[in-house]
Motif scaffolding. Structure first.
Motif, PDB file in Angstrom:
ATOM      1  N   LEU A  67      -8.052 -13.779  -5.656  1.00  0.00           N
ATOM      2  CA  LEU A  67      -6.760 -13.927  -4.999  1.00  0.00           C
ATOM      3  C   LEU A  67      -5.629 -13.583  -5.813  1.00  0.00           C
ATOM      4  CD1 LEU A  67      -8.012 -17.311  -3.398  1.00  0.00           C
ATOM      5  CD2 LEU A  67      -7.218 -15.173  -2.133  1.00  0.00           C
ATOM      6  N   SER A  68      -4.411 -13.127  -5.191  1.00  0.00           N
ATOM      7  CA  SER A  68      -3.349 -13.203  -5.397  1.00  0.00           C
ATOM      8  C   SER A  68      -2.355 -13.998  -4.452  1.00  0.00           C
ATOM      9  CB  SER A  68      -2.443 -11.873  -5.675  1.00  0.00           C
ATOM     10  OG  SER A  68      -3.292 -11.192  -6.822  1.00  0.00           O
TER      11      SER A  68
ATOM     12  N   ILE B 208     -12.639 -11.117   3.583  1.00  0.00           N
ATOM     13  CA  ILE B 208     -13.736 -10.440   2.596  1.00  0.00           C
ATOM     14  C   ILE B 208     -15.037 -10.418   3.573  1.00  0.00           C
ATOM     15  CG2 ILE B 208     -15.491 -10.819   0.880  1.00  0.00           C
ATOM     16  CD1 ILE B 208     -12.727  -9.908  -0.157  1.00  0.00           C
ATOM     17  N   GLU B 209     -15.457 -11.423   4.346  1.00  0.00           N
ATOM     18  CA  GLU B 209     -16.803 -11.476   5.112  1.00  0.00           C
ATOM     19  C   GLU B 209     -16.441 -10.661   6.552  1.00  0.00           C
ATOM     20  OE1 GLU B 209     -18.679 -15.134   4.915  1.00  0.00           O
ATOM     21  OE2 GLU B 209     -17.929 -15.584   2.925  1.00  0.00           O
TER      22      GLU B 209
ATOM     23  N   LYS C 139      -5.224  -3.287  -0.481  1.00  0.00           N
ATOM     24  CA  LYS C 139      -5.017  -1.934  -0.127  1.00  0.00           C
ATOM     25  C   LYS C 139      -3.865  -1.960   0.878  1.00  0.00           C
ATOM     26  CE  LYS C 139      -7.140   2.186   1.609  1.00  0.00           C
ATOM     27  NZ  LYS C 139      -8.419   2.862   1.966  1.00  0.00           N
ATOM     28  N   VAL C 140      -3.826  -2.990   1.733  1.00  0.00           N
ATOM     29  CA  VAL C 140      -2.606  -2.898   2.956  1.00  0.00           C
ATOM     30  C   VAL C 140      -1.405  -3.045   1.998  1.00  0.00           C
ATOM     31  CG1 VAL C 140      -1.674  -4.288   4.579  1.00  0.00           C
ATOM     32  CG2 VAL C 140      -4.265  -3.652   4.459  1.00  0.00           C
TER      33      VAL C 140
ATOM     34  N   GLY D  95      -5.053  -9.064  -7.112  1.00  0.00           N
ATOM     35  CA  GLY D  95      -6.340  -9.783  -6.368  1.00  0.00           C
ATOM     36  C   GLY D  95      -6.740  -8.975  -5.207  1.00  0.00           C
ATOM     37  N   ASP D  96      -8.194  -9.015  -4.980  1.00  0.00           N
ATOM     38  CA  ASP D  96      -8.797  -8.200  -3.932  1.00  0.00           C
ATOM     39  C   ASP D  96      -8.035  -8.866  -2.503  1.00  0.00           C
ATOM     40  OD1 ASP D  96     -10.341  -7.090  -5.590  1.00  0.00           O
ATOM     41  OD2 ASP D  96     -11.749  -8.664  -5.443  1.00  0.00           O
ATOM     42  N   VAL D  97      -7.563 -10.136  -2.458  1.00  0.00           N
ATOM     43  CA  VAL D  97      -6.974 -10.504  -1.263  1.00  0.00           C
ATOM     44  C   VAL D  97      -5.862 -11.248  -1.627  1.00  0.00           C
ATOM     45  CG1 VAL D  97      -7.023 -12.501   0.870  1.00  0.00           C
ATOM     46  CG2 VAL D  97      -9.335 -11.274  -0.278  1.00  0.00           C
TER      47      VAL D  97
END
Length: 313
Positions: free
Chosen positions: A3-4, A110-111, A163-164, A85-87
């Motif tokens: 996370l970020s 994520i899910e 990525k967004v 972070g990934d999210v």
């Protein structure tokens, strides 16, 4: 990094210690690897000193300080650039957003596979006429014109795929329209989640009528840029040609009636000036489209297209 958490702030020195402690409790309870990026938007209180103190206590906290106040969009844009972070979670610093919402927001990214999850403060504690009615009008207009069905575009609590945020640029007052910017960039899996809206504990609201008006102007701007930034002739040239054609038809009509009947002076008729103005405006619109096309074709990012995947390249 899981996370970020990007937190834009302006004069929020009172709330930062409590907010940082609450975020840390949530992160430890869920065993997340994380970073908190606090972006000080030119505060004139003790906010930056508080951030420095929090950093000494927790290495997961990072800080960015602007030399002056640039606005929330600029703060978010810089936070997005730094996010690893990934999210990526965004939230306000005034304690009206609850960090307890973070695990569920992350799960939906994520899910469940969403690109963006936007918070919806369905039950509000600042439900005043001067804020609630303009907000409802704004959200209805934004939803209708953008095609994105959200109830609360302006909610600061949102979750994004990394990525967004790396694919968009937020400027002006465009932070309200990040879902719209993302849609134009090709990210269409957008949803919303009802989140808790907590009573204001510190500071004062920064909402004003100027933000409401600027919000609608920015909406028009972003919709236009999203559709026609790389093809301005398609709108200016089209309408310029239509208006010029109308003016030309008026002049042809006046010329025919003049030579057929010879009973009037063309300049004495009001429709003559309608035709003249139409020709002038049509020419200007066409030239605006032509110049816009030249600028677009010579811009550095004219072929800056987002590529999702490559195979064998």
């Amino acid at each position: 990094m899981d996370l970020s958490i990007v937190i834009p702030l302006y004069n929020e020195d009172e709330s930062l210690p409590e907010l940082a402690a609450w975020i840390e409790r949530v992160m430890q309870a869920n065993n997340y690897s994380y970073e908190v990026i606090m972006v000080d938007d030119g505060s004139n209180d003790n906010s930056w000193n508080v951030i420095e103190s929090l950093r000494e206590q927790n290495n997961n906290i990072r800080g960015i300080k602007f030399q002056r106040n640039y606005g929330k969009s600029a703060a978010l844009n810089e936070g997005f650039k730094a996010a690893k972070g990934d999210v990526v979670i965004t939230m306000d610093a005034d304690m009206q957003d609850s960090p307890d919402e973070i695990p569920e927001l992350r799960k939906m990214i994520i899910e469940d596979g969403y690109d963006i999850v936007s918070g919806w403060k369905k039950v509000r504690y600042d439900n005043t006429i001067t804020k609630n009615i303009p907000s409802k009008l704004f959200n209805a207009a934004a939803s209708k014109t953008s095609g994105i069905k959200l109830h609360d575009f302006n909610c600061g609590l949102k979750a994004y795929k990394n990525k967004v945020v790396k694919s968009i640029e937020v400027y002006g007052e465009m932070h309200r329209y990040i879902p719209v910017l993302a849609k134009w960039a090709g990210f269409k899996k957008v949803t919303e989640k009802v989140v808790e809206h907590r009573p204001r504990k510190y500071g004062v609201t920064k909402f004003g009528w100027n933000r409401f008006i600027n919000g609608f102007l920015d909406l028009i701007s972003i919709l236009f840029v999203g559709k026609f930034s790389k093809k301005p002739m398609h709108v200016f040239g089209l309408w310029g040609t239509v208006v010029f054609f109308i003016g030309t038809c008026i002049w042809i009509y006046l010329a025919i009636t003049k030579f057929a009947f010879e009973k009037f002076n063309m300049t004495d008729r009001p429709i003559f000036y309608v035709g003249l103005i139409s020709i002038v405006i049509g020419t200007q619109l066409f030239l605006a489209g032509f110049l816009g096309e030249l600028i677009a074709r010579n811009s550095a990012d004219r072929n800056n297209y987002l590529i999702e995947k490559k195979l064998g390249i």
